[in-house]
Design an enzyme around this catalytic site. Structure first.
Site, mmCIF file in Angstrom:
data_model
loop_
_atom_site.group_PDB
_atom_site.id
_atom_site.type_symbol
_atom_site.label_atom_id
_atom_site.label_comp_id
_atom_site.label_asym_id
_atom_site.label_seq_id
_atom_site.Cartn_x
_atom_site.Cartn_y
_atom_site.Cartn_z
ATOM 1 N N GLY A 280 38.676 73.668 44.206
ATOM 2 C CA GLY A 280 38.486 72.739 43.065
ATOM 3 C C GLY A 280 39.860 72.304 42.606
ATOM 4 O O GLY A 280 40.506 71.186 42.835
ATOM 5 N N CYS B 91 40.025 68.976 13.724
ATOM 6 C CA CYS B 91 40.290 69.837 12.471
ATOM 7 C C CYS B 91 40.115 71.449 13.080
ATOM 8 O O CYS B 91 39.048 72.045 12.631
ATOM 9 C CB CYS B 91 39.249 69.640 11.555
ATOM 10 S SG CYS B 91 39.343 67.883 10.837
ATOM 11 N N GLU B 92 41.070 72.014 13.852
ATOM 12 C CA GLU B 92 41.138 73.329 14.314
ATOM 13 C C GLU B 92 42.583 73.403 14.642
ATOM 14 O O GLU B 92 43.060 72.851 15.222
ATOM 15 C CB GLU B 92 40.261 73.400 15.326
ATOM 16 C CG GLU B 92 38.885 73.185 15.480
ATOM 17 C CD GLU B 92 37.892 74.427 15.999
ATOM 18 O OE1 GLU B 92 38.758 75.641 16.205
ATOM 19 O OE2 GLU B 92 36.631 74.319 16.375
ATOM 20 N N GLY C 172 39.814 79.172 44.313
ATOM 21 C CA GLY C 172 40.872 79.804 43.598
ATOM 22 C C GLY C 172 42.267 79.522 44.150
ATOM 23 O O GLY C 172 43.157 80.084 43.216
ATOM 24 N N TYR D 190 42.405 78.751 27.214
ATOM 25 C CA TYR D 190 43.107 79.749 28.254
ATOM 26 C C TYR D 190 44.485 80.119 28.116
ATOM 27 O O TYR D 190 45.423 80.435 28.889
ATOM 28 C CB TYR D 190 42.907 79.498 29.715
ATOM 29 C CG TYR D 190 41.305 78.836 30.102
ATOM 30 C CD1 TYR D 190 40.325 79.713 30.269
ATOM 31 C CD2 TYR D 190 41.066 77.471 30.409
ATOM 32 C CE1 TYR D 190 39.025 79.594 30.616
ATOM 33 C CE2 TYR D 190 39.892 77.095 30.714
ATOM 34 C CZ TYR D 190 38.936 78.191 30.786
ATOM 35 O OH TYR D 190 37.774 77.685 31.102
HETATM 36 N N1 LLP Z 1 33.828 78.890 43.877
HETATM 37 C C1 LLP Z 1 33.517 79.516 42.629
HETATM 38 C C2 LLP Z 1 32.141 80.490 43.000
HETATM 39 C C3 LLP Z 1 33.632 79.507 41.344
HETATM 40 O O1 LLP Z 1 33.334 80.228 40.392
HETATM 41 C C4 LLP Z 1 34.998 78.672 41.145
HETATM 42 C C5 LLP Z 1 35.358 78.243 39.803
HETATM 43 C C6 LLP Z 1 35.473 77.771 42.326
HETATM 44 C C7 LLP Z 1 34.767 77.805 43.470
HETATM 45 C C8 LLP Z 1 36.555 76.705 42.177
HETATM 46 O O2 LLP Z 1 37.683 77.655 41.823
HETATM 47 P P1 LLP Z 1 39.038 76.792 41.799
HETATM 48 O O3 LLP Z 1 39.458 76.428 43.390
HETATM 49 O O4 LLP Z 1 38.987 75.490 41.123
HETATM 50 O O5 LLP Z 1 40.191 77.544 41.359
HETATM 51 N N2 LLP Z 1 37.684 76.318 33.872
HETATM 52 C C9 LLP Z 1 38.789 77.203 34.343
HETATM 53 C C10 LLP Z 1 38.680 77.533 35.641
HETATM 54 C C11 LLP Z 1 37.196 78.076 35.686
HETATM 55 C C12 LLP Z 1 36.947 78.262 37.330
HETATM 56 C C13 LLP Z 1 35.478 78.663 37.554
HETATM 57 N N3 LLP Z 1 35.071 78.915 38.919
HETATM 58 C C14 LLP Z 1 40.220 76.614 34.108
HETATM 59 O O6 LLP Z 1 40.252 75.453 33.350
HETATM 60 O O7 LLP Z 1 41.216 77.041 34.428
#
Ligand code: LLP
Length: 425
Positions: A275, A353-354, A239, A316
């Site tokens: 991530g 097409c959206e 996060g 989003y």
């Molecule tokens: N750990 C868990 C349990 C998670 O659910 C997530 C992300 C992470 C780690 C990694 O989070 P990060 O460091 O990447 O923020 N598709 C969305 C983001 C969805 C995140 C889901 N979980 C976007 O494009 O913003």
């Protein structure tokens, strides 16, 4: 560090002209900088160095095998959420003893595989899952390492679709259930409670939610130890913020400042699951203008990257900087673009097409022509990983740059790939 810079009016990735890559591999194309990827991993590692944390790169953000291999060789561990991701990290050569397995719906088959692979721990989301893990561990004659995912009821102030740490969403469990299940683990010879897990949302642009989460984690660990658990791990999830516009996200060192002292108090090992902050700014998406069109009082730039490639703006309302690859003025932040003479309010859209197929709306943008290359920045996280074949569009190619060396790390899909698994019945 910024791996994508304008030199003499041309965007470069490390030592390579982005336009050369686009001409060689076609568009749309994802271009990654190896140096930037490693730099981002190292920033987290350095920030938390005092605790020698286990940094489990969250594979869901981008699961390309070459990127996983680079991260693995640089000492990263991995956070997986499916049997498929576990398979990928093994294919990338990772030691599964450093893998954590999260997700609300692990199947028995996935649990069995993870136990056979001797993973570091399961992040457990429910009582049903804990029972399933125990049963599978028993059938294999093993002890399953677990950490329960606590829903700390902390508002990370993210987009409604990516918030996870407040009451009422499907993730984790409240403290009462956590304590009940901890007691159950203590009585079960096939389970071992290694730690506590939390993930409060993504992205979290301030450090305060982590301060609150770490405080809760420390209190829970103390309590668990008093109840006879040997709990020694705190996993604060992912996060960390990413700077999509300029430098609005706190650096890893700011998050570390609030987290490290608390973890030290209880002498726990720290796991993190970043991530987005690792891979997000290591990649751009290059597209080509197909047409421009004025209609209904608006200017549209229609280019060949679409919501099937990058769904984040549609899904989003995400902001990504977009700018021509050839430009005398370096790509500005959205605010600065308003002030650049010659810019006009533009919607940058794809061919799908959206109406929600756009990369940007109402963006101050310079004039462009058919054939011009455009760059969408900060595209590495949840870009290719969330791409699809909607409108029967083949997935784009991925290219890695390392200094002056360019390697194709995923071939562009063909029309034949689109129908490969279909059977005419
Ligand atoms: N750990 C868990 C349990 C998670 O659910 C997530 C992300 C992470 C780690 C990694 O989070 P990060 O460091 O990447 O923020 N598709 C969305 C983001 C969805 C995140 C889901 N979980 C976007 O494009 O913003």
């Amino acid at each position: 560090m910024n791996a994508f810079e304008y030199r003499d009016g041309e965007l470069c990735c490390e030592d390579v002209h982005v336009a050369d890559i686009a001409h060689r591999f076609g568009t749309p194309v994802w271009i990654y900088s190896k140096a930037k990827l490693l730099d981002a991993l190292n920033s987290v590692r350095t920030a938390f160095a005092e605790l020698d944390p286990v940094i489990c790169y969250s594979v869901k953000a981008n699961s390309n095998l070459s990127l996983l291999k680079i991260l693995n060789e640089a000492g990263s561990s991995f956070d997986v959420v499916s049997g498929g991701e576990l398979y990928r990290v093994k294919r990338a050569g990772a030691d599964t003893k450093r893998v954590v397995f999260a997700g609300v719906g692990k199947t028995d088959a996935e649990i069995r595989q993870a136990l056979e692979d001797d993973i570091l721990m399961f992040n457990v989301e429910s009582e049903g899952e804990l029972d399933a893990i125990s049963a599978v561990a028993k059938s294999l004659g093993r002890v399953a390492p677990v950490a329960m995912r606590l829903n700390p009821d902390i508002d990370g102030k993210t987009h409604a679709k990516t918030t996870t740490g407040v009451k009422g969403n499907k993730f984790g469990m409240d403290i009462e259930r956590h304590n009940e299940l901890a007691a159950k683990v203590l009585a079960d010879p096939h389970l071992e409670l290694r730690g506590i897990h939390m993930h409060i949302g993504s992205p979290i642009m301030t450090t305060d939610p982590y301060l609150q989460a770490a405080r809760k984690a420390v209190a829970v660990v103390r309590d668990l130890r008093e109840r006879g658990h040997k709990t020694n791990w705190i996993n604060l999830g992912g996060g960390f913020g990413l700077s999509y516009r300029g430098d609005e996200a706190p650096p890893a060192s700011e998050y570390a400042k609030v987290i490290v002292p608390l973890i030290k108090e209880v002498g726990c090992r720290l796991a993190l699951e970043p991530g987005r902050s690792i891979v997000g700014n290591s990649c751009v998406l290059i597209s080509q203008v197909i047409y421009t069109k004025r209609e209904g009082g608006k200017l549209f730039v229609i280019q060949d990257a679409a919501m099937n490639d990058l769904v984040r703006p549609a899904m989003y309302d995400s902001f990504h900087r977009i700018w021509p690859v050839a430009s005398k003025v370096a790509a500005p932040t959205d605010y600065e673009a308003e002030a650049i003479p010659g810019c006009e309010t533009t919607d940058i859209v794809g061919p799908i097409c959206e109406s929600s197929d756009y990369l940007a709306q109402k963006r101050a943008f310079p004039p462009v022509n058919r054939g011009d290359l455009l760059c969408t920045f900060s595209a590495g996280a949840y870009g290719m990983a969330m791409s699809s074949n909607y409108n029967s569009r083949p997935k784009a190619a991925e290219v890695l740059v390392d200094g002056a060396t360019v390697s194709l790390i995923r071939e562009r899909e063909t029309y034949e790939d689109l129908v490969r698994h279909e059977l005419i019945g």
